[in-house]
Scaffold this motif. Sequence first.
Motif, PDB file in Angstrom:
ATOM      1  N   TYR A  53       8.310  39.159  40.882  1.00 46.65           N
ATOM      2  CA  TYR A  53       9.074  40.314  40.399  1.00 46.65           C
ATOM      3  C   TYR A  53       8.372  41.034  39.247  1.00 46.65           C
ATOM      4  CZ  TYR A  53      12.836  38.648  43.354  1.00 46.65           C
ATOM      5  OH  TYR A  53      13.585  38.258  44.445  1.00 46.65           O
ATOM      6  N   ASN A  54       7.086  40.845  39.092  1.00 46.55           N
ATOM      7  CA  ASN A  54       6.265  41.576  38.110  1.00 46.55           C
ATOM      8  C   ASN A  54       6.820  41.464  36.691  1.00 46.55           C
ATOM      9  OD1 ASN A  54       4.551  42.463  40.184  1.00 46.55           O
ATOM     10  ND2 ASN A  54       5.837  44.249  40.573  1.00 46.55           N
ATOM     11  N   VAL A  55       7.194  40.264  36.309  1.00 42.76           N
ATOM     12  CA  VAL A  55       7.662  40.012  34.947  1.00 42.76           C
ATOM     13  C   VAL A  55       6.439  39.895  34.042  1.00 42.76           C
ATOM     14  CG1 VAL A  55       8.919  38.435  33.451  1.00 42.76           C
ATOM     15  CG2 VAL A  55       9.733  38.871  35.773  1.00 42.76           C
ATOM     16  N   LYS A  56       6.379  40.716  33.007  1.00 39.37           N
ATOM     17  CA  LYS A  56       5.215  40.728  32.128  1.00 39.37           C
ATOM     18  C   LYS A  56       5.279  39.635  31.066  1.00 39.37           C
ATOM     19  CE  LYS A  56       2.421  43.325  32.398  1.00 39.37           C
ATOM     20  NZ  LYS A  56       1.193  43.292  33.210  1.00 39.37           N
ATOM     21  N   TYR A  57       6.489  39.311  30.599  1.00 37.30           N
ATOM     22  CA  TYR A  57       6.620  38.274  29.576  1.00 37.30           C
ATOM     23  C   TYR A  57       8.016  37.683  29.661  1.00 37.30           C
ATOM     24  CZ  TYR A  57       6.772  35.943  25.047  1.00 37.30           C
ATOM     25  OH  TYR A  57       6.903  35.005  24.068  1.00 37.30           O
ATOM     26  N   LEU A  58       8.121  36.399  29.345  1.00 36.46           N
ATOM     27  CA  LEU A  58       9.386  35.684  29.413  1.00 36.46           C
ATOM     28  C   LEU A  58       9.510  34.807  28.178  1.00 36.46           C
ATOM     29  CD1 LEU A  58      10.962  34.274  32.597  1.00 36.46           C
ATOM     30  CD2 LEU A  58      10.899  32.805  30.604  1.00 36.46           C
ATOM     31  N   ASP A  59      10.547  35.043  27.400  1.00 38.37           N
ATOM     32  CA  ASP A  59      10.739  34.349  26.123  1.00 38.37           C
ATOM     33  C   ASP A  59      11.974  33.457  26.215  1.00 38.37           C
ATOM     34  OD1 ASP A  59      10.792  33.515  23.502  1.00 38.37           O
ATOM     35  OD2 ASP A  59      11.673  35.365  22.730  1.00 38.37           O
ATOM     36  N   ILE A  60      11.767  32.134  26.062  1.00 38.44           N
ATOM     37  CA  ILE A  60      12.863  31.163  26.037  1.00 38.44           C
ATOM     38  C   ILE A  60      13.067  30.759  24.580  1.00 38.44           C
ATOM     39  CG2 ILE A  60      13.695  28.932  26.848  1.00 38.44           C
ATOM     40  CD1 ILE A  60      11.960  29.206  29.283  1.00 38.44           C
ATOM     41  N   PRO A  61      14.140  31.200  23.929  1.00 37.15           N
ATOM     42  CA  PRO A  61      14.347  30.837  22.515  1.00 37.15           C
ATOM     43  C   PRO A  61      14.550  29.334  22.355  1.00 37.15           C
ATOM     44  CG  PRO A  61      15.752  32.670  23.173  1.00 37.15           C
ATOM     45  CD  PRO A  61      15.192  32.094  24.425  1.00 37.15           C
ATOM     46  N   ARG A  62      14.408  28.895  21.100  1.00 40.04           N
ATOM     47  CA  ARG A  62      14.539  27.469  20.787  1.00 40.04           C
ATOM     48  C   ARG A  62      15.643  27.265  19.766  1.00 40.04           C
ATOM     49  NH1 ARG A  62       9.986  23.698  21.313  1.00 40.04           N
ATOM     50  NH2 ARG A  62       8.736  24.398  23.054  1.00 40.04           N
ATOM     51  N   ASN A  72      14.856  22.219  17.775  1.00 38.79           N
ATOM     52  CA  ASN A  72      13.634  22.788  18.349  1.00 38.79           C
ATOM     53  C   ASN A  72      13.508  22.519  19.851  1.00 38.79           C
ATOM     54  OD1 ASN A  72      11.297  24.360  17.965  1.00 38.79           O
ATOM     55  ND2 ASN A  72       9.998  22.548  17.931  1.00 38.79           N
ATOM     56  N   TYR A  73      14.620  22.404  20.564  1.00 42.09           N
ATOM     57  CA  TYR A  73      14.528  22.273  22.016  1.00 42.09           C
ATOM     58  C   TYR A  73      14.863  23.625  22.642  1.00 42.09           C
ATOM     59  CZ  TYR A  73      19.633  21.728  21.688  1.00 42.09           C
ATOM     60  OH  TYR A  73      20.967  21.926  21.411  1.00 42.09           O
ATOM     61  N   PRO A  74      14.350  23.926  23.848  1.00 40.67           N
ATOM     62  CA  PRO A  74      14.601  25.236  24.470  1.00 40.67           C
ATOM     63  C   PRO A  74      16.060  25.417  24.840  1.00 40.67           C
ATOM     64  CG  PRO A  74      13.419  23.787  25.969  1.00 40.67           C
ATOM     65  CD  PRO A  74      13.450  23.091  24.651  1.00 40.67           C
ATOM     66  N   LEU A  75      16.564  26.614  24.619  1.00 41.45           N
ATOM     67  CA  LEU A  75      17.938  26.942  24.959  1.00 41.45           C
ATOM     68  C   LEU A  75      18.067  27.254  26.444  1.00 41.45           C
ATOM     69  CD1 LEU A  75      18.849  29.152  21.870  1.00 41.45           C
ATOM     70  CD2 LEU A  75      19.329  26.726  22.216  1.00 41.45           C
ATOM     71  N   ARG A  76      19.305  27.478  26.883  1.00 46.05           N
ATOM     72  CA  ARG A  76      19.565  27.625  28.314  1.00 46.05           C
ATOM     73  C   ARG A  76      19.647  29.082  28.743  1.00 46.05           C
ATOM     74  NH1 ARG A  76      23.820  23.079  30.199  1.00 46.05           N
ATOM     75  NH2 ARG A  76      23.014  23.854  32.171  1.00 46.05           N
TER      76      ARG A  76
END
Length: 533
Positions: A386-395, A400-404
């Motif tokens: 789907y041509n996603v340029k960037y994907l940010d998973i906050p913490r 300091n674990y990745p959120l959902r």
Amino acid sequence: MSTSQSTGMTRMTRSVTRKGTLQPGEQVIDISTGSTSTAFQDIDPFKKPYNPPPATNKDDEGFKTVQSKNKKAKKEDTVTQKQKEVMNEVVQATLGRKQSQQSETAAANESRDNNHPIQPNLTKNITPMDLDQNNDDHNAGDETNEIPDDEDDIIDIAIMAEKPQFKVYFDLAQIPGKSHIGKVNLVKKLLAQHHIACFPGRIDAKNIEIDGTIQKQYYYVFKCANETAFEKILREPIPTKIKIKQQDGKIVEQDLNVTFNKIEKKEIPAETQQNIDEHTIFVNKIPAELMNYQIKGVFGTYGNIVNFKTFMRGQYQNAIITFDDKSAVQPFYYTWGIFINQHLVRVRPKVMSEDKLHERTAYYIKLAGLPLNTSAFDLRGFMERYNVKYLDIPRNSRFNYPLRYCFVYFQNEEDFQIATKQAFCFKEHQLYWTDVDMKTCHRCGSPEHLAMHCDHEDNRPRYKNRKEVLKGFRQARQERNKKYGSYAQAAQQGRNRRQSFNSRRPWNRANLSHDNKSHDQNNPLPLLKQWKN
């Protein structure tokens, strides 16, 4: 379309094409494989729709909620009233002082020359509401929001922030000894004895050429607390006496003069700085657990790195990387993120224009409902399709674990609309497209309710307290006692097992049997011969 101001540039967010839970029979796309399935048939979490509890105005919970809101509103009104009273006191005190000064000046002018009329006091009846009545935009900083005509009482905060940095250093080689820490502690005591205030610093090193060989020279860099200490420490060397142990074992006192030098920042020409900026990139959103050699190993594949610097900003690392060739920076004009292990970090050239920076934040949206510990590397197939340029998973800021949930960035409106019209799932979890500022459930990711009203089964391990852990140990011990009995019974069982094992060995059985005719304590050789045969 909504706009929000962040980090000096305007970010534009688009409204979500589809929201909420799936309808029966709707097609769902697996975000990892790209396969399609039907809602309420193939995905277990979809079989259990959310049924909100009935809301009534007469129940106790509703009454408590309204009561808590009223208490909060009263508290806010009290705080606002106190702020208004303090503001009125400040304004009245200021205006009273100005009025007295103006009256004294007017009286002096009137006594000196009656032909000059006294000017009216324009600020006599000014209130805080008058100061703010024409200032609709509080960020604009209009002149109507300032208290006028008293330049002596106005302090420029910008001038206060531009205090000079009184940084000095001294060479550690001028102090005898082997330990750098010991040398630094000696100088700290020396500065305290001479009443020179300074802040803690750091040990730095640089390579110098001595007699054709490159050697490393160590310095201690620190900052003086004020200009007086700065001038005093640079005026002349500070004398002291140190004790030195000679080869014959005698301890001799020796005079030592510690010299300090000023750190002067080198001015780089504009052309040289422009050339350096064109070879430099910024790397953001680097997880704290990544080491420098891992970061340099990935970016070293694009070119030779001549300067590398990392620093912490919040819970993430940032990096400034300079290459020796300008061509190494060109791929990052169209590549927004780079994978380092399973993490995706944000990259941009230093000399990128404001329009290009704005394009990178113009089309982004929130995708909620991810399973626990999902990384950007797990969603790389979705990014490619789907041509996603960037994907940010906050913490999480505490653990300091990745959120959902994650923020998905697109390059143009077409890719944004194509992706947000689809319904996705990942590892049998429904995913939800939501607005960036919308709150979602921390368990299932749904935007229709919060976690306190969610009936989704959470598979996260629950942490046990001390009593629960001890209870588990007791239960394990009781089960072990039921199986083996008491300690005496277990010991007897062990002896019985050893005796049964020894009875199966013929040489021991022959030794224990005293009725054996071949048994002779004085002559054990026949027994050995029988055992060997």
